[in-house]
Design a protein around this motif. Structure first.
Motif, PDB file in Angstrom:
ATOM      1  N   VAL A 115     -47.799 -23.975  70.306  1.00  0.00           N
ATOM      2  CA  VAL A 115     -47.256 -22.654  70.627  1.00  0.00           C
ATOM      3  C   VAL A 115     -45.756 -22.752  70.899  1.00  0.00           C
ATOM      4  CG1 VAL A 115     -47.625 -22.753  73.137  1.00  0.00           C
ATOM      5  CG2 VAL A 115     -47.711 -20.541  71.945  1.00  0.00           C
ATOM      6  N   LYS A 116     -45.017 -21.749  70.443  1.00  0.00           N
ATOM      7  CA  LYS A 116     -43.584 -21.647  70.740  1.00  0.00           C
ATOM      8  C   LYS A 116     -43.414 -20.941  72.085  1.00  0.00           C
ATOM      9  CE  LYS A 116     -42.610 -19.621  66.755  1.00  0.00           C
ATOM     10  NZ  LYS A 116     -41.830 -18.989  65.658  1.00  0.00           N
ATOM     11  N   VAL A 117     -42.544 -21.477  72.935  1.00  0.00           N
ATOM     12  CA  VAL A 117     -42.338 -20.913  74.255  1.00  0.00           C
ATOM     13  C   VAL A 117     -40.957 -20.275  74.332  1.00  0.00           C
ATOM     14  CG1 VAL A 117     -42.231 -21.378  76.738  1.00  0.00           C
ATOM     15  CG2 VAL A 117     -43.877 -22.612  75.301  1.00  0.00           C
ATOM     16  N   TYR A 118     -40.946 -18.979  74.685  1.00  0.00           N
ATOM     17  CA  TYR A 118     -39.693 -18.253  74.904  1.00  0.00           C
ATOM     18  C   TYR A 118     -39.542 -17.977  76.391  1.00  0.00           C
ATOM     19  CZ  TYR A 118     -39.553 -17.401  69.855  1.00  0.00           C
ATOM     20  OH  TYR A 118     -39.507 -17.559  68.485  1.00  0.00           O
ATOM     21  N   THR A 119     -38.309 -17.803  76.815  1.00  0.00           N
ATOM     22  CA  THR A 119     -38.080 -17.511  78.243  1.00  0.00           C
ATOM     23  C   THR A 119     -37.901 -16.029  78.521  1.00  0.00           C
ATOM     24  OG1 THR A 119     -35.714 -17.933  77.960  1.00  0.00           O
ATOM     25  CG2 THR A 119     -37.088 -19.782  78.716  1.00  0.00           C
ATOM     26  N   THR A 120     -37.753 -15.205  77.489  1.00  0.00           N
ATOM     27  CA  THR A 120     -37.665 -13.755  77.677  1.00  0.00           C
ATOM     28  C   THR A 120     -38.495 -13.046  76.618  1.00  0.00           C
ATOM     29  OG1 THR A 120     -35.772 -13.307  76.224  1.00  0.00           O
ATOM     30  CG2 THR A 120     -35.276 -14.034  78.494  1.00  0.00           C
ATOM     31  N   VAL A 121     -38.949 -11.846  76.953  1.00  0.00           N
ATOM     32  CA  VAL A 121     -39.701 -11.035  75.994  1.00  0.00           C
ATOM     33  C   VAL A 121     -38.804 -10.655  74.818  1.00  0.00           C
ATOM     34  CG1 VAL A 121     -40.932  -8.859  75.650  1.00  0.00           C
ATOM     35  CG2 VAL A 121     -41.315 -10.181  77.740  1.00  0.00           C
ATOM     36  N   ASP A 122     -37.557 -10.313  75.094  1.00  0.00           N
ATOM     37  CA  ASP A 122     -36.637  -9.932  74.018  1.00  0.00           C
ATOM     38  C   ASP A 122     -36.494 -11.039  72.983  1.00  0.00           C
ATOM     39  OD1 ASP A 122     -36.203  -7.457  75.104  1.00  0.00           O
ATOM     40  OD2 ASP A 122     -34.334  -8.001  76.115  1.00  0.00           O
ATOM     41  N   ASP A 123     -36.401 -12.280  73.445  1.00  0.00           N
ATOM     42  CA  ASP A 123     -36.291 -13.403  72.505  1.00  0.00           C
ATOM     43  C   ASP A 123     -37.546 -13.518  71.651  1.00  0.00           C
ATOM     44  OD1 ASP A 123     -33.775 -14.047  73.380  1.00  0.00           O
ATOM     45  OD2 ASP A 123     -34.417 -15.672  74.709  1.00  0.00           O
ATOM     46  N   MET A 124     -38.718 -13.337  72.267  1.00  0.00           N
ATOM     47  CA  MET A 124     -39.955 -13.428  71.496  1.00  0.00           C
ATOM     48  C   MET A 124     -40.049 -12.286  70.483  1.00  0.00           C
ATOM     49  SD  MET A 124     -43.919 -13.879  72.735  1.00  0.00           S
ATOM     50  CE  MET A 124     -44.142 -12.172  73.274  1.00  0.00           C
ATOM     51  N   LEU A 125     -39.642 -11.080  70.872  1.00  0.00           N
ATOM     52  CA  LEU A 125     -39.717  -9.945  69.951  1.00  0.00           C
ATOM     53  C   LEU A 125     -38.804 -10.131  68.745  1.00  0.00           C
ATOM     54  CD1 LEU A 125     -39.898  -6.874  72.373  1.00  0.00           C
ATOM     55  CD2 LEU A 125     -41.770  -8.076  71.222  1.00  0.00           C
ATOM     56  N   ALA A 126     -37.769 -10.962  68.883  1.00  0.00           N
ATOM     57  CA  ALA A 126     -36.863 -11.216  67.764  1.00  0.00           C
ATOM     58  C   ALA A 126     -37.451 -12.196  66.746  1.00  0.00           C
ATOM     59  CB  ALA A 126     -35.536 -11.755  68.293  1.00  0.00           C
ATOM     60  N   ASP A 127     -38.602 -12.797  67.065  1.00  0.00           N
ATOM     61  CA  ASP A 127     -39.259 -13.741  66.163  1.00  0.00           C
ATOM     62  C   ASP A 127     -39.886 -12.956  65.008  1.00  0.00           C
ATOM     63  OD1 ASP A 127     -40.966 -15.546  64.872  1.00  0.00           O
ATOM     64  OD2 ASP A 127     -41.406 -16.631  66.718  1.00  0.00           O
ATOM     65  N   LYS A 128     -39.331 -13.098  63.824  1.00  0.00           N
ATOM     66  CA  LYS A 128     -39.773 -12.302  62.673  1.00  0.00           C
ATOM     67  C   LYS A 128     -41.164 -12.701  62.190  1.00  0.00           C
ATOM     68  CE  LYS A 128     -35.086 -11.319  61.050  1.00  0.00           C
ATOM     69  NZ  LYS A 128     -35.129 -10.002  61.688  1.00  0.00           N
ATOM     70  N   GLU A 129     -41.643 -13.886  62.586  1.00  0.00           N
ATOM     71  CA  GLU A 129     -42.991 -14.322  62.181  1.00  0.00           C
ATOM     72  C   GLU A 129     -44.085 -13.471  62.822  1.00  0.00           C
ATOM     73  OE1 GLU A 129     -43.766 -18.818  61.028  1.00  0.00           O
ATOM     74  OE2 GLU A 129     -43.324 -18.574  63.154  1.00  0.00           O
ATOM     75  N   LEU A 130     -43.825 -12.981  64.009  1.00  0.00           N
ATOM     76  CA  LEU A 130     -44.881 -12.350  64.806  1.00  0.00           C
ATOM     77  C   LEU A 130     -45.229 -10.965  64.286  1.00  0.00           C
ATOM     78  CD1 LEU A 130     -43.663 -13.375  68.374  1.00  0.00           C
ATOM     79  CD2 LEU A 130     -45.428 -14.467  66.978  1.00  0.00           C
ATOM     80  N   GLU A 131     -46.530 -10.719  64.142  1.00  0.00           N
ATOM     81  CA  GLU A 131     -47.031  -9.409  63.712  1.00  0.00           C
ATOM     82  C   GLU A 131     -47.666  -8.630  64.858  1.00  0.00           C
ATOM     83  OE1 GLU A 131     -49.326  -9.454  60.000  1.00  0.00           O
ATOM     84  OE2 GLU A 131     -48.884 -11.601  59.911  1.00  0.00           O
ATOM     85  N   LEU A 132     -48.144  -9.345  65.864  1.00  0.00           N
ATOM     86  CA  LEU A 132     -48.893  -8.721  66.954  1.00  0.00           C
ATOM     87  C   LEU A 132     -48.379  -9.248  68.285  1.00  0.00           C
ATOM     88  CD1 LEU A 132     -51.370  -7.025  67.975  1.00  0.00           C
ATOM     89  CD2 LEU A 132     -52.741  -9.120  67.697  1.00  0.00           C
ATOM     90  N   ILE A 133     -48.154  -8.339  69.224  1.00  0.00           N
ATOM     91  CA  ILE A 133     -47.689  -8.690  70.554  1.00  0.00           C
ATOM     92  C   ILE A 133     -48.704  -8.203  71.590  1.00  0.00           C
ATOM     93  CG2 ILE A 133     -45.888  -8.319  72.301  1.00  0.00           C
ATOM     94  CD1 ILE A 133     -44.938 -10.002  69.956  1.00  0.00           C
ATOM     95  N   VAL A 134     -49.037  -9.075  72.533  1.00  0.00           N
ATOM     96  CA  VAL A 134     -49.903  -8.700  73.657  1.00  0.00           C
ATOM     97  C   VAL A 134     -49.009  -8.467  74.876  1.00  0.00           C
ATOM     98  CG1 VAL A 134     -51.780  -9.412  75.176  1.00  0.00           C
ATOM     99  CG2 VAL A 134     -51.817 -10.063  72.745  1.00  0.00           C
TER     100      VAL A 134
END
Length: 348
Positions: free
Chosen positions: A50-69
């Motif tokens: 799993v990739k670990v981000y320190t902020t939600v904004d950084d994770m939302l910028a991940d173009k791979e992701l299709e679904l967010i919980v």
């Protein structure tokens, strides 16, 4: 839509560890791709890839992701769901959906405008106890239901270690936290009521959030009582249903949360199976004969929700929990607080 839905989880506290990551990990239709952990590194220990981000904004910028919980504190749901939708992500949000109906409507409209899936994790629809209650009603074993009572009680004077749950913030307290489950179950069983009466109180000595409530939902020939208290040492049955033909009494006995907290994955043997001593008591009349017997429950399985999400995203199947259902839950919560404050029945 890819065959494997790359998924990110906004937090890895109890909700992320117990109610989301195991199901995403086990279901072949999903990949647990990313998580937000600001200071700890717990997810990597169990899910090394799993990739670990320190902020939600950084994770939302991940173009791979299709679904967010979105499983952050209740008062943050609106902002994080809105940000995820604006980033082009499909979203699962923990209950309670939002803290008011205006926020709920805004998010529903935004998701629709972007043609994205927005679903609310009302997982208690998939509890073993609720599933047998729904079957008893749908099979007509009690005849017309005249009275129903659903409890979610516990015994805990001390405050939660989760500080955000014990602060007087929007969306805190037992009605938002546990009441969301009871209201959703009642609406699934009986539909939207004509009126609501409520008594909402604080009973723990150090508490500043509501930890006791009683709601009465009014229907034509039916009254539904929803009750919760944090100071019930000897709990009553969680489901009590009475109809023209008979009664059904059932404990709250789904074991999935306990299994998950022990570190089991949802593909383990006997997943969600109730012990026979927890089976519900049916006392009714069938084919002219009075019957009194214990009914075995169907296994609980929150994977049914996640499989429903997969089918909705991959195959355009119906959303397993429509956000309009969750908006109705919030509407009843808002009306219940008004009823308790004004001391009267509120009609819709």
């Amino acid at each position: 839509m890819s065959k494997v839905i790359k998924t990110g989880i906004c937090s890895f506290g109890m909700s992320g560890q117990v109610f989301h990551a195991p199901f995403i990990h086990v279901n072949p239709g999903f990949e647990f791709t990313a998580v937000v952990e600001r200071s700890k590194n717990l997810a990597k220990q169990r899910y090394p890839n799993v990739k670990v981000y320190t902020t939600v904004d950084d994770m939302l910028a991940d173009k791979e992701l299709e679904l967010i919980v979105v499983n952050t504190p209740n008062y943050t749901h609106f902002d994080y769901v809105k940000a995820a939708l604006e980033a082009g992500k499909n979203v699962i949000v923990e209950k309670p959906f939002t803290v008011n109906t205006e926020e709920a409507k805004t998010l529903i409209e935004l998701a629709a405008s972007k043609k994205l899936l927005l679903s609310v994790y009302h997982n208690r629809r998939y509890d073993s106890d609720f599933k047998i209650v729904r079957k008893v009603i749908n099979d007509g074993l009690l005849g017309d239901i005249l009275e129903a009572e659903i409890h979610y009680d516990r015994f805990k004077e001390e405050l939660s270690y989760k500080k955000h749950k014990e602060q007087a913030l929007p969306g805190t307290g037992s009605l938002y936290d546990l009441g969301s489950h009871l209201i959703d179950q009642a609406l699934q069983l009986f539909g939207f009521p004509q009126a609501v009466w409520a008594d909402i109180r604080i009973i723990r000595q150090e508490s500043v959030v509501d930890d006791y409530f009683e709601l009465v939902l009014y229907y034509n020939n039916l009254r539904v009582r929803l009750k919760c208290s944090y100071l019930i040492r000897e709990a009553l049955p969680s489901y009590q249903l009475h109809g023209r033909k008979g009664s059904f009494i059932k404990t709250k006995s789904d074991i999935q949360e306990a299994q998950l907290q022990r570190g089991l994955f949802p593909n383990s043997p006997d997943w969600g199976a109730e012990a026979p001593h927890e089976w519900g008591l049916l006392h009714t009349e069938i084919d002219g004969k009075v019957v009194k017997q214990f009914l075995p429950s169907t296994n609980g399985n929150y994977m049914e929700y996640y499989q429903g999400i997969y089918e909705a995203l991959a195959n355009n199947a119906p959303n397993p929990v429509n956000p309009r259902d969750a908006e109705n839950v919030i509407r009843i919560i808002e009306t219940a607080f008004q009823s308790s404050k004004e001391g009267k029945v509120i009609h819709f």
